[in-house]
Motif scaffolding. Structure first.
Motif, PDB file in Angstrom:
ATOM      1  N   HIS A   1       0.283 -12.685  -5.846  1.00 37.50           N
ATOM      2  CA  HIS A   1       1.710 -12.618  -5.073  1.00 37.50           C
ATOM      3  C   HIS A   1       1.041 -13.100  -3.740  1.00 37.50           C
ATOM      4  O   HIS A   1       0.373 -13.108  -3.158  1.00 37.50           O
ATOM      5  N   PRO A   2       2.308 -13.471  -2.955  1.00 40.83           N
ATOM      6  CA  PRO A   2       1.819 -14.236  -2.082  1.00 40.83           C
ATOM      7  C   PRO A   2       1.442 -13.364  -0.461  1.00 40.83           C
ATOM      8  O   PRO A   2       2.466 -12.328  -0.523  1.00 40.83           O
ATOM      9  N   MET A   3       0.756 -13.564  -0.084  1.00 41.96           N
ATOM     10  CA  MET A   3       0.215 -12.793   0.875  1.00 41.96           C
ATOM     11  C   MET A   3       0.715 -12.604   2.084  1.00 41.96           C
ATOM     12  O   MET A   3       0.913 -11.492   3.000  1.00 41.96           O
ATOM     13  N   SER A   4       1.974 -13.444   2.091  1.00 45.14           N
ATOM     14  CA  SER A   4       2.835 -13.627   3.269  1.00 45.14           C
ATOM     15  C   SER A   4       3.943 -12.239   3.039  1.00 45.14           C
ATOM     16  O   SER A   4       4.544 -11.615   3.503  1.00 45.14           O
ATOM     17  N   GLY A   5       3.740 -12.013   2.636  1.00 49.27           N
ATOM     18  CA  GLY A   5       4.787 -10.635   1.466  1.00 49.27           C
ATOM     19  C   GLY A   5       4.015  -9.226   2.120  1.00 49.27           C
ATOM     20  O   GLY A   5       5.336  -8.671   2.044  1.00 49.27           O
ATOM     21  N   CYS A   6       3.021  -9.271   2.109  1.00 43.21           N
ATOM     22  CA  CYS A   6       2.126  -7.685   2.650  1.00 43.21           C
ATOM     23  C   CYS A   6       1.710  -7.475   3.858  1.00 43.21           C
ATOM     24  O   CYS A   6       1.515  -8.858   3.896  1.00 43.21           O
ATOM     25  N   ASP A   7       1.513  -6.809   4.640  1.00 45.95           N
ATOM     26  CA  ASP A   7       0.502  -6.808   5.293  1.00 45.95           C
ATOM     27  C   ASP A   7      -0.994  -5.882   5.420  1.00 45.95           C
ATOM     28  O   ASP A   7      -2.031  -5.948   5.761  1.00 45.95           O
ATOM     29  N   LEU A   8      -0.604  -4.975   3.896  1.00 47.10           N
ATOM     30  CA  LEU A   8      -1.812  -4.089   4.206  1.00 47.10           C
ATOM     31  C   LEU A   8      -2.144  -4.013   2.400  1.00 47.10           C
ATOM     32  O   LEU A   8      -1.119  -3.980   1.045  1.00 47.10           O
ATOM     33  N   ILE A   9      -3.171  -4.256   2.138  1.00 47.78           N
ATOM     34  CA  ILE A   9      -3.623  -3.736   0.096  1.00 47.78           C
ATOM     35  C   ILE A   9      -4.384  -2.518   0.334  1.00 47.78           C
ATOM     36  O   ILE A   9      -5.465  -2.411   1.180  1.00 47.78           O
ATOM     37  N   VAL A  10      -4.031  -1.630  -0.426  1.00 45.89           N
ATOM     38  CA  VAL A  10      -4.414  -0.106  -0.630  1.00 45.89           C
ATOM     39  C   VAL A  10      -5.081  -0.329  -1.813  1.00 45.89           C
ATOM     40  O   VAL A  10      -4.225  -0.468  -2.294  1.00 45.89           O
ATOM     41  N   CYS A  11      -6.359  -0.256  -2.910  1.00 46.54           N
ATOM     42  CA  CYS A  11      -6.913  -0.016  -3.760  1.00 46.54           C
ATOM     43  C   CYS A  11      -8.085   0.830  -4.236  1.00 46.54           C
ATOM     44  O   CYS A  11      -8.768   1.109  -2.723  1.00 46.54           O
ATOM     45  N   TRP A  12      -8.713   0.999  -4.840  1.00 48.02           N
ATOM     46  CA  TRP A  12      -9.524   2.003  -5.205  1.00 48.02           C
ATOM     47  C   TRP A  12     -10.933   1.257  -5.073  1.00 48.02           C
ATOM     48  O   TRP A  12     -11.941   1.566  -4.428  1.00 48.02           O
ATOM     49  N   GLU A  13     -11.142  -0.441  -5.528  1.00 48.74           N
ATOM     50  CA  GLU A  13     -12.386  -1.243  -4.780  1.00 48.74           C
ATOM     51  C   GLU A  13     -11.968  -2.376  -4.375  1.00 48.74           C
ATOM     52  O   GLU A  13     -11.223  -3.274  -4.473  1.00 48.74           O
ATOM     53  N   ASN A  14     -12.461  -2.945  -3.336  1.00 50.55           N
ATOM     54  CA  ASN A  14     -12.291  -4.292  -2.713  1.00 50.55           C
ATOM     55  C   ASN A  14     -13.241  -5.049  -3.246  1.00 50.55           C
ATOM     56  O   ASN A  14     -14.623  -4.920  -2.401  1.00 50.55           O
ATOM     57  N   ASP A  15     -12.804  -5.781  -3.820  1.00 51.48           N
ATOM     58  CA  ASP A  15     -14.059  -7.328  -4.178  1.00 51.48           C
ATOM     59  C   ASP A  15     -13.178  -8.729  -4.202  1.00 51.48           C
ATOM     60  O   ASP A  15     -13.453  -9.401  -4.471  1.00 51.48           O
ATOM     61  N   TRP A  16     -12.549  -8.757  -2.849  1.00 48.81           N
ATOM     62  CA  TRP A  16     -11.979  -9.639  -1.922  1.00 48.81           C
ATOM     63  C   TRP A  16     -12.674  -9.531  -0.595  1.00 48.81           C
ATOM     64  O   TRP A  16     -11.743  -9.233   0.389  1.00 48.81           O
ATOM     65  N   PRO A  17     -14.063  -9.771  -0.299  1.00 49.01           N
ATOM     66  CA  PRO A  17     -13.797  -9.909   0.908  1.00 49.01           C
ATOM     67  C   PRO A  17     -13.394 -10.790   1.737  1.00 49.01           C
ATOM     68  O   PRO A  17     -13.164  -9.937   2.718  1.00 49.01           O
ATOM     69  N   ASP A  18     -12.736 -11.695   1.371  1.00 52.20           N
ATOM     70  CA  ASP A  18     -12.580 -12.656   2.501  1.00 52.20           C
ATOM     71  C   ASP A  18     -10.503 -13.009   2.272  1.00 52.20           C
ATOM     72  O   ASP A  18     -10.253 -13.707   2.579  1.00 52.20           O
ATOM     73  N   CYS A  19     -10.263 -11.643   2.169  1.00 52.32           N
ATOM     74  CA  CYS A  19      -8.330 -11.453   1.881  1.00 52.32           C
ATOM     75  C   CYS A  19      -8.016 -11.728   3.152  1.00 52.32           C
ATOM     76  O   CYS A  19      -8.211 -11.402   4.366  1.00 52.32           O
ATOM     77  N   PRO A  20      -6.661 -12.747   2.449  1.00 50.00           N
ATOM     78  CA  PRO A  20      -6.378 -12.761   4.108  1.00 50.00           C
ATOM     79  C   PRO A  20      -5.313 -11.558   4.739  1.00 50.00           C
ATOM     80  O   PRO A  20      -4.872 -12.160   6.140  1.00 50.00           O
ATOM     81  N   VAL A  21      -5.337 -10.605   4.024  1.00 47.59           N
ATOM     82  CA  VAL A  21      -4.741  -9.607   4.783  1.00 47.59           C
ATOM     83  C   VAL A  21      -5.937  -8.114   5.116  1.00 47.59           C
ATOM     84  O   VAL A  21      -6.450  -8.572   3.982  1.00 47.59           O
ATOM     85  N   GLU A  22      -6.078  -6.923   5.529  1.00 47.49           N
ATOM     86  CA  GLU A  22      -6.584  -6.271   5.616  1.00 47.49           C
ATOM     87  C   GLU A  22      -6.198  -5.400   4.747  1.00 47.49           C
ATOM     88  O   GLU A  22      -5.927  -4.759   3.709  1.00 47.49           O
TER      89      GLU A  22
END
Length: 283
Positions: free
Chosen positions: A243-264
Motif C-alpha cells: 500500500h502507499p504509506m501516504s494513505g495511512c498514519d499508523l500500522i498496527v501489527c503483531w510483529e514489527n519487522d519494518w524498523p525504517d517504516c515511514p509511518v508510526e
C-alpha cells in the motif's frame, strides 16, 4: 491510491510472482509465501483467488491436485542447472515452480529430498552435471517412483510429515479472553479491539478497504483533545508495503519487522507486555 489502483498493483504482483516461478499456474499458498501479502487483501479486492489470477493472465491452482514425482524432479533439475550447482533449500524454494512444502511432505528433510532426486536421475538415466554432488543414501528407505508412499516419508519427530488438518495456533498468550497470540491479520484486529481504549484510541470505522480503520487518538487527556488516525492492520508490518504509506498514519501489527517504516508502527506484542507489567505494578 484508488481502489482500482490497488487492484492493478496486486495483479502486477501476481503476474510477477508467476514469472519468477516460471509457471502460469499459481496457488494462494505460493503467492502468500512469496510476497507476505495477506490473502484477505486479495479477497477484499477480487471475487476470490481464481478471479484475481484470471485477471492477471494466469491460472489459479485452487484444487491442489497431486503432482507426480517426475514433474517435481524435472523442475528440480532445471533449478539446479540454472543455478550452476546444488543450491540451498532457501534458494531452491525461490526458483522452483512448486511449493517447497510439497517436497517436504513427500520426502521429508532436505537430505532425503536430494537423495531421492539422485535415485530418480539414476533410475531414469537422466543426464545431470552435478550428480556427484548429491548424497548417495538416506537413513530412510526411498522409492523414487512412489508419490506419498510410506517409504518416502521421513520419520523425524522434529519435522512432522503430514501437517495437522485443523487450525494452527500462536504461542500461548493467556491475555484476558485471548488464549493464543495472533497468527494472522484477523487476530491483530481482534486484539487491538481489546486494548484500543487503554492505548488511547476510539475506533470509528473498520472496513475491508485500505486503510482498514479510522480512529481518533487522545493527544491531551487533560484538555480532552483528539486527533484523527488512519490505521492499517497487518500481522507483520512489512506486509503493508503493498500500500502507499501516504494513505495511512499508523500500522498496527503483531510483529514489527519494518524498523525504517515511514509511518508510526504499534507492535501489539510489545504493547501487551507493557500492559501486563503495568497491571502487575498496580498502575
Amino acid at each position: 491510491m484508488t481502489h482500482e489502483d490497488e487492484r492493478q498493483q496486486l495483479l502486477e504482483t501476481i503476474a510477477r510472482v508467476a514469472k519468477e516461478k516460471h509457471t502460469d499456474v499459481l496457488s494462494r499458498e505460493e503467492f502468500s509465501a512469496a510476497t507476505g501479502i495477506s490473502l484477505n487483501r486479495v479477497y477484499q479486492l477480487f471475487d476470490g483467488w481464481r478471479d484475481a489470477c484470471e485477471k492477471a493472465g494466469i491460472s489459479a491452482n485452487v484444487q491442489n491436485l497431486p503432482i507426480d514425482n517426475a514433474t517435481l524432479f524435472e523442475d528440480m533439475r532445471r533449478v539446479f542447472v540454472e543455478a550452476g550447482g546444488i543450491c540451498t533449500r532457501t534458494k531452491f524454494n525461490k526458483l522452483s515452480k512448486f511449493s517447497g512444502d510439497t517436497l517436504k511432505r513427500r520426502f521429508g528433510v532436505w537430505h532425503n529430498i536430494l537423495a531421492t532426486f539422485r535415485a530418480w536421475l539414476v533410475e531414469q538415466n537422466v543426464e545431470f552435471p552435478f550428480l556427484n554432488l548429491l548424497p548417495t543414501g538416506s537413513a530412510n528407505a526411498i522409492d523414487p517412483s512412489g508419490a506419498d508412499s510410506p517409504s518416502t516419508r521421513s520419520t523425524s519427530y522434529l519435522e512432522p510429515i503430514q501437517p495437522g488438518k485443523g487450525p494452527t495456533y500462536g504461542a500461548f498468550l493467556n491475555f484476558r479472553g485471548l488464549q493464543h497470540a495472533p497468527v494472522n491479520e484477523q487476530g491483530v484486529v481482534f486484539l487491538f479491539g481489546m486494548v484500543c481504549h487503554e492505548l488511547g484510541f476510539v475506533v470509528e470505522l473498520v472496513r475491508t478497504g485500505f486503510p482498514d480503520c479510522e480512529a481518533k487518538r487522545c493527544v491531551d487527556r487533560r484538555n480532552d483533545t483528539w486527533e484523527r488516525v488512519r490505521i492499517e492492520f497487518e500481522f507483520k508490518a512489512k506486509n503493508a508495503k503493498v500500500h502507499p504509506m501516504s494513505g495511512c498514519d499508523l500500522i498496527v501489527c503483531w510483529e514489527n519487522d519494518w524498523p525504517d517504516c515511514p509511518v508510526e508502527v504499534i507492535e501489539l506484542k510489545t504493547a501487551i507486555r507493557k500492559l501486563r507489567d503495568s497491571s502487575c505494578m498496580g498502575v
